[in-house]
Motif scaffolding. Structure first.
Motif, PDB file in Angstrom:
ATOM      1  N   GLN A 187       6.024 -10.837  -1.265  1.00  0.00           N
ATOM      2  CA  GLN A 187       6.976  -9.903  -1.550  1.00  0.00           C
ATOM      3  C   GLN A 187       8.448 -10.823  -1.894  1.00  0.00           C
ATOM      4  O   GLN A 187       8.364 -11.792  -0.903  1.00  0.00           O
ATOM      5  CB  GLN A 187       7.462  -8.854  -0.711  1.00  0.00           C
ATOM      6  CG  GLN A 187       6.303  -7.757  -0.298  1.00  0.00           C
ATOM      7  CD  GLN A 187       5.948  -6.939  -1.718  1.00  0.00           C
ATOM      8  OE1 GLN A 187       7.158  -6.551  -2.508  1.00  0.00           O
ATOM      9  NE2 GLN A 187       4.853  -6.508  -1.975  1.00  0.00           N
ATOM     10  N   LYS A 199       6.277  -0.082   2.015  1.00  0.00           N
ATOM     11  CA  LYS A 199       5.524  -0.757   1.001  1.00  0.00           C
ATOM     12  C   LYS A 199       4.981   0.425   0.083  1.00  0.00           C
ATOM     13  O   LYS A 199       4.343   1.445   0.640  1.00  0.00           O
ATOM     14  CB  LYS A 199       4.545  -1.403   1.549  1.00  0.00           C
ATOM     15  CG  LYS A 199       3.771  -2.420   0.731  1.00  0.00           C
ATOM     16  CD  LYS A 199       2.919  -3.380   1.351  1.00  0.00           C
ATOM     17  CE  LYS A 199       2.173  -4.255   0.445  1.00  0.00           C
ATOM     18  NZ  LYS A 199       1.165  -5.154   1.034  1.00  0.00           N
ATOM     19  N   SER A 222       2.656  -4.270  -5.786  1.00  0.00           N
ATOM     20  CA  SER A 222       3.245  -3.699  -4.723  1.00  0.00           C
ATOM     21  C   SER A 222       4.547  -3.901  -4.889  1.00  0.00           C
ATOM     22  O   SER A 222       4.987  -5.103  -5.613  1.00  0.00           O
ATOM     23  CB  SER A 222       2.392  -3.810  -3.266  1.00  0.00           C
ATOM     24  OG  SER A 222       2.720  -5.306  -3.006  1.00  0.00           O
ATOM     25  N   TRP A 223       5.362  -3.303  -4.310  1.00  0.00           N
ATOM     26  CA  TRP A 223       6.655  -3.511  -3.980  1.00  0.00           C
ATOM     27  C   TRP A 223       7.172  -2.643  -2.718  1.00  0.00           C
ATOM     28  O   TRP A 223       6.614  -1.791  -2.284  1.00  0.00           O
ATOM     29  CB  TRP A 223       7.393  -2.838  -5.353  1.00  0.00           C
ATOM     30  CG  TRP A 223       7.522  -1.193  -5.532  1.00  0.00           C
ATOM     31  CD1 TRP A 223       6.574  -0.436  -5.695  1.00  0.00           C
ATOM     32  CD2 TRP A 223       8.728  -0.415  -5.356  1.00  0.00           C
ATOM     33  NE1 TRP A 223       6.941   0.745  -5.840  1.00  0.00           N
ATOM     34  CE2 TRP A 223       8.161   0.886  -5.410  1.00  0.00           C
ATOM     35  CE3 TRP A 223      10.026  -0.642  -4.967  1.00  0.00           C
ATOM     36  CZ2 TRP A 223       9.101   1.832  -5.463  1.00  0.00           C
ATOM     37  CZ3 TRP A 223      10.822   0.564  -4.801  1.00  0.00           C
ATOM     38  CH2 TRP A 223      10.239   1.723  -5.311  1.00  0.00           C
ATOM     39  N   THR A 224       8.322  -3.055  -2.478  1.00  0.00           N
ATOM     40  CA  THR A 224       9.111  -2.182  -1.218  1.00  0.00           C
ATOM     41  C   THR A 224      10.324  -1.659  -1.405  1.00  0.00           C
ATOM     42  O   THR A 224      11.094  -2.174  -2.232  1.00  0.00           O
ATOM     43  CB  THR A 224       9.008  -2.968   0.146  1.00  0.00           C
ATOM     44  OG1 THR A 224      10.044  -3.904  -0.046  1.00  0.00           O
ATOM     45  CG2 THR A 224       7.772  -3.737   0.095  1.00  0.00           C
TER      46      THR A 224
END
Length: 407
Positions: A348, A286, A279-281
């Motif tokens: 994160q 998100k 995942s990333w934001t």
């Protein structure tokens, strides 16, 4: 030497966090730095990926060449091989032999060879006086020749090869006995033109060591087997500008950041420090990445991710564009930048705004430090990402620990 952190100090006059202080091999004028094209080409050379929608350099006919786009692969120019390595690495002093000679080596978590400029290179004495330290095994009473050979070749045709000795190697005050040292007898032009280091010390897993007929143990593997470090870790902090950067061995410096160290299991089946990054934001939103993995690689400068992520990041920056002529994403230098985080395991980590840009793209634009991984099947989190965190490479427990940094 015993397994005590106090004995690892590189300079007793400095605080313990400078256990093994890194040096930059070159000094840039204000606002200048290593070329974006050279940084990108070095990653392509290292991993051999082909161009994707937005990866401006590709491997073709054993050369790293610049291409315009996926649909127009007209070669604009070749990236000079000698520029690929210059200015992209941090170098670290390592002492080899008895009496010892100190060489400045590139510490690299993406490879597993310890190779050095040697007296067996043609014109070695001249090179030593000009720009390189050179290891001469005939001058060391503890050097022993082995039957091993090593050979590293890259997709652009550059290569390095030679024979293998064992000798005493001292890193951060820790002396490793009978460490395999790979002597360069032949170097292609890209290595011969590189004045930044005297060789490389690989910190990846031993499986990808290139010595034949049998791979040899890496320095960290030998530190562990010779019971020289406990815990069985090395750590890295890469600084910004004049900020102190360092590696430590057998010691975790918890004063680097107030944030906790979060550990994630490593898949070392390919020899790399590979971890999940699913995942990333962007600006707090998100986004999932199905089954995505990344490699933590101090030997790569940029942060390389897939094209969907690239589109989202630069699509959020007003005026950002893919520069066909120069082969990378750039944005107006005065643009408002998004807050971007990438996951390692369940946590994160925010990319420091200082590292979002990477070099002048001309006409008021700046190249982004995040670029396309092309058709590479995994991300590569290089120095652009790693400078935002403190990393514990735990070889004993097959895991990595990351802690956010704010400086």
């Amino acid at each position: 030497m015993g397994c005590f952190p106090s004995k690892l100090s590189f300079s007793q006059s400095k605080s313990k966090k400078t256990l093994l202080e890194l040096k930059r091999p070159d000094i840039y004028p204000p606002g200048k730095g290593p070329s974006f094209q050279a940084a990108y080409a070095r990653a392509v050379r290292r991993y051999g990926f082909e161009t994707g929608r937005y990866s401006g350099f590709a491997k073709r006919n054993n050369l790293v060449v610049k291409v315009k786009s996926k649909d127009d692969k007209t070669t604009k120019h070749e990236v000079p091989a000698e520029s690929i390595q210059n200015g992209m690495e941090y170098v670290v002093p390592v002492t080899i032999g008895t009496p010892g000679v100190t060489l400045n080596l590139d510490f690299d978590t993406g490879s597993s060879d310890l190779w050095v400029w040697s007296s067996e290179l043609a014109g070695a004495a001249k090179r030593e006086s000009e720009s390189h330290g050179v290891y001469d095994p005939s001058k060391s009473s503890t050097a022993k020749e082995t039957s091993g050979r090593w050979d590293i070749a890259y997709g652009d045709g550059s290569s390095a090869s030679g024979n293998v000795y064992t000798d005493h190697v001292t890193v951060a005050g820790i002396t490793i006995k009978d460490q395999a040292v790979e002597l360069a007898q032949h170097l292609s032009s890209s290595f011969l033109a590189d004045g930044g280091n005297d060789g490389l010390l690989g910190l990846a897993w031993p499986d990808i060591n290139t010595v034949q007929p049998e791979p040899v143990a890496t320095p960290v593997k030998n530190m562990i087997s010779q019971k020289l470090i406990k815990p069985q870790v090395f750590t890295v902090k890469l600084g910004h500008g004049d900020e102190t950067s360092f590696y430590s061995f057998g010691f975790i410096d918890k004063s680097v950041t107030k944030h906790p160290i979060n550990y994630t299991a490593v898949d070392n089946s390919q020899g790399f420090w590979q971890v999940p990054s699913t995942s990333w934001t962007i600006n707090g939103e998100k986004k999932k990445r199905e089954d995505n993995v990344t490699i933590l690689d101090t030997g790569t400068t940029l942060c390389l991710v897939d094209d969907d992520v690239i589109e989202s990041i630069y699509g959020s920056i007003e005026g950002a564009r893919y520069d066909d002529e120069q082969g990378g994403w750039a944005y107006p230098s005065d643009a408002k930048l998004p807050t971007v985080t990438f996951a390692v395991g369940e946590h994160q980590y925010t990319l420091n705004a200082k590292d979002f840009g990477f070099g002048d793209a001309g006409d008021g634009f700046t190249f982004g430090g995040i670029q396309s991984r092309g058709d590479n099947p995994f991300d590569i989190f290089g120095d652009v990402f790693l400078k935002s965190v403190y990393v514990v490479f735990d070889q004993g427990e097959t895991r990595v620990g990351l802690a956010q940094r704010e400086d």
